[in-house]
Design a protein around this motif. Sequence first.
Motif, PDB file in Angstrom:
ATOM      1  N   SER A  14      -0.217   4.418  -0.159  1.00  0.00           N
ATOM      2  CA  SER A  14      -1.029   6.178   0.194  1.00  0.00           C
ATOM      3  C   SER A  14      -1.744   5.453   1.803  1.00  0.00           C
ATOM      4  N   ASP A  15      -1.998   6.433   2.956  1.00  0.00           N
ATOM      5  CA  ASP A  15      -2.927   5.791   3.452  1.00  0.00           C
ATOM      6  C   ASP A  15      -4.080   5.040   2.999  1.00  0.00           C
ATOM      7  N   VAL A  16      -4.483   4.232   4.334  1.00  0.00           N
ATOM      8  CA  VAL A  16      -5.434   3.452   3.922  1.00  0.00           C
ATOM      9  C   VAL A  16      -6.551   4.651   4.655  1.00  0.00           C
ATOM     10  N   CYS A  73      -4.843  -4.151   3.110  1.00  0.00           N
ATOM     11  CA  CYS A  73      -6.727  -3.384   3.130  1.00  0.00           C
ATOM     12  C   CYS A  73      -6.770  -3.496   0.835  1.00  0.00           C
ATOM     13  N   GLU A  74      -7.580  -3.767   0.756  1.00  0.00           N
ATOM     14  CA  GLU A  74      -8.135  -2.432  -0.477  1.00  0.00           C
ATOM     15  C   GLU A  74      -6.811  -3.960  -1.247  1.00  0.00           C
ATOM     16  N   LYS A  78       2.613   1.093  10.574  1.00  0.00           N
ATOM     17  CA  LYS A  78       1.611   1.258   8.280  1.00  0.00           C
ATOM     18  C   LYS A  78       2.999   1.495   7.884  1.00  0.00           C
ATOM     19  N   SER A 110       2.928   2.859   4.115  1.00  0.00           N
ATOM     20  CA  SER A 110       3.185   3.642   3.817  1.00  0.00           C
ATOM     21  C   SER A 110       3.559   4.767   4.807  1.00  0.00           C
ATOM     22  N   LYS A 147      -4.036  -4.869  -0.922  1.00  0.00           N
ATOM     23  CA  LYS A 147      -2.389  -4.785  -0.622  1.00  0.00           C
ATOM     24  C   LYS A 147      -2.098  -4.730   1.038  1.00  0.00           C
ATOM     25  N   THR A 158     -12.049   1.847   6.556  1.00  0.00           N
ATOM     26  CA  THR A 158     -11.864   0.950   5.035  1.00  0.00           C
ATOM     27  C   THR A 158     -11.932  -0.363   5.375  1.00  0.00           C
ATOM     28  N   GLN A 187       0.873  -1.178   0.334  1.00  0.00           N
ATOM     29  CA  GLN A 187       0.162  -0.131   0.061  1.00  0.00           C
ATOM     30  C   GLN A 187       0.582   1.446  -0.236  1.00  0.00           C
ATOM     31  N   ALA A 202      -0.681  -2.923   3.705  1.00  0.00           N
ATOM     32  CA  ALA A 202      -1.203  -2.005   4.590  1.00  0.00           C
ATOM     33  C   ALA A 202      -0.411  -1.897   5.729  1.00  0.00           C
ATOM     34  N   CYS A 213     -10.594  -4.403   6.753  1.00  0.00           N
ATOM     35  CA  CYS A 213      -8.838  -4.439   6.411  1.00  0.00           C
ATOM     36  C   CYS A 213      -9.195  -6.298   6.417  1.00  0.00           C
TER      37      CYS A 213
END
Length: 271
Positions: free
Chosen positions: A157-159, A230-231, A255, A257, A233, A163, A155, A235, A165
Amino acid sequence: MLNFGDICRGFIHLGAGLAVGFSGLAAGFAIGISVDINTNSSHSGRIINGKQGNIATFPYIVRMRVKNEGYCGATIITYWHVFTAAHCVYHIEDPATITMYGGSASQTSGGVVFFPSKIVIHPQYNSSTLDYDAAIIRVNNTFQGYKNIAPIALQVSDVPVKTKCYVIGWGWTQYATKATPDIMQYAILQVVPVKKCASAYIYVPKDFICAFQGNGVDICHGDSGGPFVCEGKLAGATSFVGPGCQGQIPSGFTKISAPSIRQFIRKHAGI
């Protein structure tokens, strides 16, 4: 908000059987460390109130046996590297004392064994506060070419808050009984604002993402270092949880990202 000295302001980091609790003092806080070692070589447990996972769905997870003291999780990020929590391995001087298992959801059958050749801890990692709880391990035999073993994208960018996960691992299913079923577990947590963590803990480590579901669903001992996805990827990496793994307050994940973590990964894994 909980009182400063309330036990729910403690947190437990979950890897290699090490439990860390915080208790408030008038001048700040003190750190108490207790060792809770799972020496069962066959099982390490599962996520609290999770569901059985299929390794074909989560081919990037590996299970690590650390110095015969306990288990942690890790995530394949290249065909030569895994990402995990620093608190799982910062005390390891010889990489040969770690064994990795990939390609199977079971702890007792199937899969492939891998051995580390190098461990790199984030240079700013603080074992007392869990700041920068990140490590990269290089293996001496590639992950490429095996069924149900593959890296996951990172990931970048910030989630966003809210969201949903995945957390995946083999941590305890019950804190009190240390129940240890065989099959990998997963659960879904929702990203929450960091301030929600700050209201529950004395101290929230730097470069973290927090997530929560409630309903008794949580990570627990043995899940540390494992993937927070998350999504589709990676995270984060599982790092800490509230006392008793009761799912009453948010849990914390390193984190991916965050600039300091991404720079660390780029330098030591080349991605």
